[in-house]
Design a protein around this motif. Sequence first.
Motif, short mmCIF file in Angstrom:
data_model
loop_
_atom_site.label_atom_id
_atom_site.label_comp_id
_atom_site.label_asym_id
_atom_site.label_seq_id
_atom_site.Cartn_x
_atom_site.Cartn_y
_atom_site.Cartn_z
N ILE A 27 -21.30 28.35 -15.36
CA ILE A 27 -21.77 29.43 -14.48
C ILE A 27 -23.02 30.07 -15.05
N GLY A 28 -23.01 30.35 -16.37
CA GLY A 28 -24.14 31.01 -16.99
C GLY A 28 -25.39 30.16 -16.98
N VAL A 29 -25.25 28.87 -17.26
CA VAL A 29 -26.41 28.00 -17.29
C VAL A 29 -27.01 27.85 -15.91
N THR A 30 -26.15 27.72 -14.90
CA THR A 30 -26.63 27.53 -13.54
C THR A 30 -27.39 28.76 -13.03
N ALA A 31 -26.92 29.93 -13.41
CA ALA A 31 -27.57 31.15 -12.95
C ALA A 31 -29.02 31.23 -13.38
N GLY A 32 -29.34 30.65 -14.55
CA GLY A 32 -30.69 30.74 -15.04
C GLY A 32 -31.50 29.48 -14.85
N ALA A 33 -30.97 28.51 -14.14
CA ALA A 33 -31.66 27.22 -13.98
C ALA A 33 -32.20 27.09 -12.57
N ASN A 34 -33.21 26.26 -12.41
CA ASN A 34 -33.76 25.96 -11.09
C ASN A 34 -32.87 24.97 -10.37
N ALA A 35 -32.79 25.09 -9.05
CA ALA A 35 -31.98 24.16 -8.27
C ALA A 35 -32.60 22.78 -8.31
N THR A 36 -31.73 21.75 -8.35
CA THR A 36 -32.22 20.37 -8.38
C THR A 36 -31.19 19.46 -7.76
N ASP A 37 -31.64 18.38 -7.14
CA ASP A 37 -30.73 17.41 -6.55
C ASP A 37 -30.45 16.25 -7.50
N GLU A 38 -31.11 16.25 -8.65
CA GLU A 38 -30.94 15.16 -9.59
C GLU A 38 -29.80 15.45 -10.54
N ALA A 39 -29.16 14.38 -11.03
CA ALA A 39 -28.09 14.54 -12.00
C ALA A 39 -28.66 15.13 -13.29
N VAL A 40 -27.90 16.02 -13.91
CA VAL A 40 -28.34 16.68 -15.13
C VAL A 40 -27.55 16.13 -16.30
N GLY A 41 -28.24 15.85 -17.41
CA GLY A 41 -27.55 15.41 -18.61
C GLY A 41 -27.37 13.91 -18.66
N PRO A 42 -26.82 13.44 -19.78
CA PRO A 42 -26.65 12.00 -19.99
C PRO A 42 -25.54 11.42 -19.12
N LEU A 43 -25.58 10.11 -18.94
CA LEU A 43 -24.55 9.45 -18.15
C LEU A 43 -23.19 9.59 -18.82
N LYS A 44 -23.17 9.43 -20.14
CA LYS A 44 -21.91 9.54 -20.87
C LYS A 44 -21.77 10.96 -21.38
N ARG A 45 -20.66 11.59 -21.02
CA ARG A 45 -20.42 12.97 -21.42
C ARG A 45 -19.08 13.07 -22.12
N ASN A 46 -19.08 13.79 -23.24
CA ASN A 46 -17.83 14.06 -23.93
C ASN A 46 -17.93 15.42 -24.59
N TYR A 47 -16.77 15.93 -24.97
CA TYR A 47 -16.73 17.18 -25.72
C TYR A 47 -16.09 16.87 -27.06
N THR A 48 -16.77 17.21 -28.15
CA THR A 48 -16.31 16.83 -29.47
C THR A 48 -16.34 18.02 -30.41
N ILE A 49 -15.29 18.14 -31.22
CA ILE A 49 -15.26 19.12 -32.30
C ILE A 49 -14.95 18.37 -33.59
N GLU A 50 -15.24 19.01 -34.71
CA GLU A 50 -15.06 18.34 -35.99
C GLU A 50 -14.60 19.34 -37.03
N PRO A 58 -14.57 26.32 -43.22
CA PRO A 58 -15.72 26.16 -42.30
C PRO A 58 -16.52 24.91 -42.64
N LEU A 59 -17.24 24.41 -41.64
CA LEU A 59 -18.10 23.27 -41.86
C LEU A 59 -19.20 23.62 -42.85
N ALA A 60 -19.64 22.61 -43.60
CA ALA A 60 -20.67 22.86 -44.60
C ALA A 60 -21.98 23.28 -43.93
N ARG A 61 -22.38 22.55 -42.87
CA ARG A 61 -23.59 22.83 -42.12
C ARG A 61 -24.78 23.09 -43.03
N LYS A 62 -24.98 22.16 -43.96
CA LYS A 62 -26.11 22.27 -44.86
C LYS A 62 -27.42 22.01 -44.14
N GLY A 63 -27.37 21.20 -43.11
CA GLY A 63 -28.56 20.90 -42.34
C GLY A 63 -28.16 20.37 -40.98
#
Length: 248
Positions: A27-50, A58-63
């Motif tokens: 919802i938040g991203v759409t509110a600030g984005a321009n309307a488009t008829d094209e697909a957004v983002g990559p063909l392959k979509r996943n949600y990943t945590i580590e 906590p993760l090291a996140r050195k870089g």
Amino acid sequence: MNDTSARRANRHFARDLIAALTALVAIGVTAGANATDEAVGPLKRNYTIEGYRHKGKPLARKGAARELPASKPREARAYRNDTGFGVFDGFAEIYFDDDADGFFYGLDVFFDVDTDFTSAFVYAALYLSLDGGPWELYYTTADFEINGATSDDEYLVQTELFEGYPTAFYDVLVEVYDADFGGFVAEFGPADSAALARLPLEDQILDTPVSVGSGFVAVNTGGGGAAGPGLALLMFLGWRRRVARRHR
């Protein structure tokens, strides 16, 4: 509650939280984005945590995670035993099969990287290969710390495949890189363990018998997308009804 039941309960809680956050982000991203008829983002979509499996720190996140080729041919790599690093063990667990066809869209990959040094920072690249085809990069971790040959730093990468993964058998490959110098130091895959070979997987869209509630657009390391506010709320409510039915 045994360990298996606790793990399953934690997964479902995390899944509920992820779904709610995904709808709000859309919802938040759409509110600030321009309307488009094209697909957004990559063909392959996943949600990943580590994160670490045992320590929970906590993760090291050195870089920032490095950029790696999105695809590479499936070819044998000579084993390197002069790097001071190695993967002691690795395995995968699969879960979430809503249509009960024996193919799953939840994938946990565990691996334990050891080193001859007292401690070191590394990062890992995870690949999937469909029916013996090329290796396709689906996630690159942040930097994380390993300590000698202890098992207390076993690492977990938890993924839900949302879109772009056909129903098939997949192999998993874990490549490990030295975070300080950037070089490849170790790998672990189906040649090392049958637990990473021929995993029955498919994305959530293919797994779900009812289309309503299965179309969340998630963000992975390659890009992202958004849905309209009304559609996002409709998908979220439909998904919640489906989860409620399954838990009765």
